[in-house]
Design a protein around this motif. Structure first.
Motif, PDB file in Angstrom:
ATOM      1  N   SER A 155       5.046  12.488  -1.826  1.00  0.00           N
ATOM      2  CA  SER A 155       4.336  11.253  -1.494  1.00  0.00           C
ATOM      3  C   SER A 155       4.980  10.595  -0.271  1.00  0.00           C
ATOM      4  N   GLN A 174       7.044   8.116   1.541  1.00  0.00           N
ATOM      5  CA  GLN A 174       8.155   7.235   1.219  1.00  0.00           C
ATOM      6  C   GLN A 174       8.880   6.845   2.512  1.00  0.00           C
ATOM      7  N   THR A 203      12.995   4.194  -0.213  1.00  0.00           N
ATOM      8  CA  THR A 203      12.166   3.827  -1.369  1.00  0.00           C
ATOM      9  C   THR A 203      12.088   4.998  -2.345  1.00  0.00           C
ATOM     10  N   GLN A 204      11.829   4.656  -3.613  1.00  0.00           N
ATOM     11  CA  GLN A 204      11.936   5.670  -4.678  1.00  0.00           C
ATOM     12  C   GLN A 204      10.761   5.592  -5.645  1.00  0.00           C
ATOM     13  N   THR A 205       9.543   5.604  -5.139  1.00  0.00           N
ATOM     14  CA  THR A 205       8.378   5.560  -6.021  1.00  0.00           C
ATOM     15  C   THR A 205       7.585   6.858  -5.897  1.00  0.00           C
ATOM     16  N   GLY A 206       6.648   7.027  -6.795  1.00  0.00           N
ATOM     17  CA  GLY A 206       5.778   8.192  -6.735  1.00  0.00           C
ATOM     18  C   GLY A 206       4.493   7.924  -5.986  1.00  0.00           C
ATOM     19  N   GLY A 207       4.317   6.683  -5.529  1.00  0.00           N
ATOM     20  CA  GLY A 207       3.103   6.311  -4.806  1.00  0.00           C
ATOM     21  C   GLY A 207       3.296   6.380  -3.309  1.00  0.00           C
ATOM     22  N   ASP A 267       4.598   4.376  -0.016  1.00  0.00           N
ATOM     23  CA  ASP A 267       5.367   3.300   0.605  1.00  0.00           C
ATOM     24  C   ASP A 267       5.387   3.580   2.102  1.00  0.00           C
ATOM     25  N   SER A 307       3.032  -1.027   0.049  1.00  0.00           N
ATOM     26  CA  SER A 307       3.106  -0.113  -1.086  1.00  0.00           C
ATOM     27  C   SER A 307       1.890  -0.303  -1.980  1.00  0.00           C
ATOM     28  N   ARG A 319       2.245   0.508  -5.169  1.00  0.00           N
ATOM     29  CA  ARG A 319       2.882   0.622  -6.487  1.00  0.00           C
ATOM     30  C   ARG A 319       2.261  -0.307  -7.526  1.00  0.00           C
ATOM     31  N   TYR A 370       5.464  -5.843   0.453  1.00  0.00           N
ATOM     32  CA  TYR A 370       6.672  -6.113  -0.327  1.00  0.00           C
ATOM     33  C   TYR A 370       7.843  -6.337   0.616  1.00  0.00           C
TER      34      TYR A 370
END
Length: 416
Positions: A253, A255, A270-274, A276, A292, A294, A301
């Motif tokens: 994804s 990031q 950043t550490q999301t699965g969506g 960013d 993001s 998220r 953000y």
């Protein structure tokens, strides 16, 4: 490609690369006049007209008629008639040819209300730098009259598309004197000035995928900074100029990663699965704003540069993107989708109050002037891609209309 048009209204120049239109009425403006400069025949630039156009474009000053009497910097004008006309200030000056082929541009600024001399300077320049001299005069006048630094000798970058030709341009802050920095058959997007104004980072698709280059403006040399697996996009400089934050898809994804200009492996922030993306540093370097999904929809953000202390900033609407932080850190410009329209909005970061600045429907890529007084953005006006500036209250706008598809502007820093 050469952008073409004429500079109308204020400046009266015969040829120019953009047509400039200033519209709207706002807060009280400082009235000034520019008397005709003493100039040699055949001068390639109308210095006095360029100065006046700069000052009016700021939205803070209002031009009054300058009369027909030539007044150079040595004149001691009777200021009473100018004061009676309503002028707070009068600018006089001259341009003289020097023996070495250059021109000596001189000026003097008068306080018409107090009847005092506010000083003047001399700029010996080549013919190619007459516009720069005019911009520096405008900077001097603006600072003397408003107490704030002028931005007229700064530069802007933007991209254009004409047929199959994509170009990255660098121009004066008024949109004139545009010079191509790069021409490609593949798209160029997301130009971002380095803090010292010496380099531009941008995304190029010439490798048939998005990669990030850093381009030296003076030499034209460039180097590939990010060509990792997948997509490399949305470069943003740290305020100290040592790193770039960018959006990479190394983990699948999109990031945000930190890239060291000296090389090395990218550091994931950043550490999301969506998704960013679109990082934008606060001027003090203590925070990074980003977009993001998220929370389910694209929102802005804020986080610390190491990716911690994440806080949602925008709450109105379901689509808020393209954050840009003002140089004083007080405001956030961004693009919101309102119905079917994409519009420029401004948030007061201390109160959270949001103001809509435009009534157009295709705004994008906001960028603050380095003094924080204006926001430049791209939009569509009467079916045509245009560059615009607006004051922070949205009342006074300037259209810089170039031929072709003109997009993604970024305003450079103050000259070093």
């Amino acid at each position: 490609m050469t952008a073409a048009g004429t500079l109308a209204a204020v400046s009266g120049l015969a040829r120019a690369q953009f047509r400039v239109e200033v519209t709207g009425v706002g807060v009280p403006q400082i009235p000034f006049a520019v008397a005709p400069f003493a100039v040699p025949a055949g001068l390639p630039q109308d210095v006095a007209a360029i100065v006046a156009a700069d000052l009016v474009r700021s939205g803070q000053l209002r031009q009054l008629p300058g009369g027909t009497t030539v007044l150079d910097e040595m004149a001691r004008p009777d200021l009473a008639p100018w004061r009676a006309q309503g002028a707070d200030a009068l600018l006089t000056g001259s341009v003289r040819r020097l023996a070495d082929g250059r021109f000596d541009v001189r000026f003097r600024l008068w306080d018409a209300v107090r009847g005092t001399d506010l000083g003047g300077l001399s700029y010996p320049v080549s013919a190619a730098d007459l516009r720069l001299a005019a911009h520096r005069i405008a900077d001097y006048v603006y600072e003397k009259l408003t107490g704030e630094r002028g931005v007229f000798s700064t530069r802007i970058a933007y991209v254009s598309k004409n047929g199959e030709r994509h170009q990255l341009w660098v121009a004066d802050a008024d949109g004139e004197n545009a010079q191509p920095a790069l021409t490609s058959r593949e798209p160029i997007i997301s130009p971002a000035w380095s803090p010292n104004g010496a380099q531009l980072a941008y995304v190029s698709f010439e490798a048939l995928k998005p990669v990030i280059y850093v381009h030296d403006i003076a030499t034209g040399r460039r180097r590939l900074l990010a060509s990792f697996r997948g997509s490399n996009s949305a470069p943003a400089w740290s305020p100290d100029g040592r790193r770039l934050y960018a959006t990479l898809t190394l983990a699948g994804s999109s990031q945000i990663y930190a890239l060291d200009l000296d090389g090395g492996a990218p550091q994931r922030i950043t550490q999301t699965g969506g998704i960013d993306t679109e990082p934008a540093f606060a001027p003090d370097g203590k925070a990074v704003y980003f977009v993001s999904d998220r929370g389910g929809s694209p929102q802005i953000y804020r986080m610390t540069p190491d990716g911690r202390e994440v806080t949602r900033v925008t709450f109105e609407g379901s689509y808020n993107v393209s954050p840009a932080v003002s140089p004083d850190g007080r405001h956030l410009a961004f693009i919101s989708r309102i119905g079917d329209a994409f519009r420029l909005r401004l948030m007061d970061l201390s109160s959270g109050t949001v103001t809509s600045l435009t009534d157009t429907v295709a705004d994008e890529s906001p960028s603050f002037a380095p003094n924080g007084r204006l926001i430049m953005y791209a939009t569509r006006v009467q079916g045509r891609e245009s560059l615009m500036t607006t004051t922070l209250d949205g009342r006074i706008k300037t259209r810089l209309a170039a031929s072709g598809n003109v997009r993604e502007p970024d305003w450079g820093p103050f000259p070093a």
